[in-house]
Write a protein that holds these residues in place. Structure first.
Motif: not given
Ligand code: FES
Ligand SMILES: [Fe+2]
Length: 457
Positions: A19-38, A154-162
């Motif tokens: 279900h991780i390939y179609n799950d609203e709750e997982i998607f909300r977490l991804e928005a915050e924790r994957v796309f919010g910092r990568s 989206l994370d101002e403390h992200a490590p340098p890209l390299r």
């Protein structure tokens, strides 16, 4: 995160809750924790070569104007008016010295500074009521680039890209540094698919196992020179830093023969040898591995392939192409695909023309590989939403024995000159590596970002 601990544990041992390939709750977490910092790719500098050039790109719902300002500085400005929040820039691409909000007419310079605020004195009492000075469209919290590839976080403390890319940078050079001139892009083609974003990222990271089955017809119609799609098992997969990919094993020869074999003309080969390090050359020349598809976590992928573009008697002409693609999530079950054609800027015009044709045959909205792939991904996504999928743990342990040891040993440096870990043969090491990074993100709550107040004295 307690509820999700079991999911992450399963993912880490290669048993993937379907279900991780179609799950609203997982998607909300991804928005915050994957796309919010990568670090998320937004554009290549060649897309905005002149002052005022811009493209509008998204990180999930956040729209950014990626623009080169009058002084040549590349910026990513949050595309939301400081007044009532209208999108300031409505075009996808263009050139502008200023952006004027369509709602009430506030205008901004292309470096983000407010310059025009209609009836400033009458409506706000001038500077005392609303201080324009120093006000700008919000910049992306972090922006960095590598060889012209612009990323934001989206994370101002992200490590340098390299640092984030780590050893994957070694492999990135094959796609974006075939000469000191770098690449130029065409596109992107954009379209939406009813598929979860992770499936494409995983597929490009390491799914060489699907080629013989999914892409049989491409081989049958003769688009691909390799007589058997099974050829893929001779290649290896590698994972290094933030990404990993697949390779083909080429027939015996040195660097030049092998680059010619996939269709590069000699003058391009000369530039490649001038741009790539000794280990980068050795991986192809000594060890015979040619990079193919790859993904950088979370949602950026690359492909390098060499389809047949012409047949003249017994001569088979293959021509290589490169595509950069992004799996831009719209929701748990929908993804916007952005697909660029990339080519070395210094390549001969004739090569660029034919390489573009090769790309269009294989990838992009009409590409044959693309069509084959997406059919699987859409079907997988819709099935993943059901209740039975919640019971199912998909086995993604290919390449592992029951005790967790690997079916094949990793390639030693004498057989694989690149960094990271590489394995020959069918395996799912890279899909697991990608999802391990995903799990690492998902278990760490994101820090709350501070509020920015507009115009207050
Ligand atoms: S919302 Fe942009 S000027 Fe009012
Ligand atoms: Fe595919």
């Amino acid at each position: 995160m307690k509820d999700h601990a079991a999911i992450l544990q399963d993912v880490r041992r290669g048993m993937i809750p379907a279900h991780i390939y179609n799950d609203e709750e997982i998607f909300r977490l991804e928005a915050e924790r994957v796309f919010g910092r990568s670090w998320v790719f937004v554009a290549h500098e060649s897309e905005i070569p002149a002052p005022g050039d811009y493209v509008v790109r998204r990180v999930l719902d956040d729209s950014f104007i990626v623009v080169r300002d009058e002084h040549g500085t590349v910026r990513a400005l949050f595309n939301m008016c400081l007044h009532r929040g209208m999108q300031v820039c409505r075009a996808e691409i263009g050139n502008a010295s200023h952006f004027r909000c369509p709602y009430h007419g506030w205008s901004y310079r292309n470096d983000g500074r407010i310059v025009g605020l209609p009836f400033h004195r009458d409506a706000y009492g001038g500077e005392a009521g609303f201080g324009r000075r120093g006000q700008t469209l919000l910049p992306a919290p972090a922006l960095d680039s590598y060889l012209g590839m612009i990323f934001i976080s989206l994370d101002e403390h992200a490590p340098p890209l390299r640092e984030y890319l780590g050893d994957f940078a070694f492999y990135l050079d094959y796609y974006v540094k075939q000469s000191e001139a770098g690449i130029e892009l065409r596109g992107p083609q954009r379209w939406c698919i009813k598929a979860n974003w992770k499936i494409g990222a995983e597929n490009f990271a390491g799914d060489m196992y699907h080629t013989p089955q999914t892409h049989t017809s491409v081989v049958e119609i003769g688009l691909f020179r390799e007589p058997k799609a099974e050829k893929r098992k001779d290649g290896c997969t590698y994972w290094a830093g933030a990404g990993g990919g697949t390779t083909y094993k080429l027939p015996p020869g040195g660097l030049r023969e092998r680059l010619r074999y996939v269709g590069y003309p000699d003058d391009m080969i000369d530039r490649m040898t001038g741009s790539w390090s000794a280990p980068q050359q050795a991986l192809i020349g000594d060890h015979g591995f040619m990079i193919s598809a790859a993904s950088v976590f979370p949602n950026l992928s690359f492909v390098h392939n060499w389809p047949k573009v012409a047949e003249r008697g017994d001569i088979e002409d293959v021509l290589p192409f490169i595509s950069i693609r992004q799996w831009q999530p719209i929701g748990a079950d929908e993804t916007e695909v952005l697909s660029w054609f990339a080519v070395d800027r210094a390549a001969p015009e004739e090569f660029k023309r034919l390489s573009y044709k090769a790309y269009l045959m294989c990838f992009g909205s009409s590409g044959m590989f693309e069509q084959d792939d997406v059919e699987n991904w859409v079907s997988l996504t819709s099935t993943a939403a059901g209740s039975m999928a919640r019971r199912l743990r998909l086995n993604s342990r290919m390449g592992l024995l029951a005790d967790g040891s690997t079916v094949a040993d990793p390639l030693p440096p004498a057989e694989f000159a690149g960094p990271g870990t590489a394995y020959v043969g069918y395996n799912e090491h890279n899909q697991r590596a990608l999802l391990r990074r995903w799990a690492d993100c998902l278990e760490r709550p994101a820090a709350a970002a501070g509020a920015v107040e507009v115009g207050v004295p």
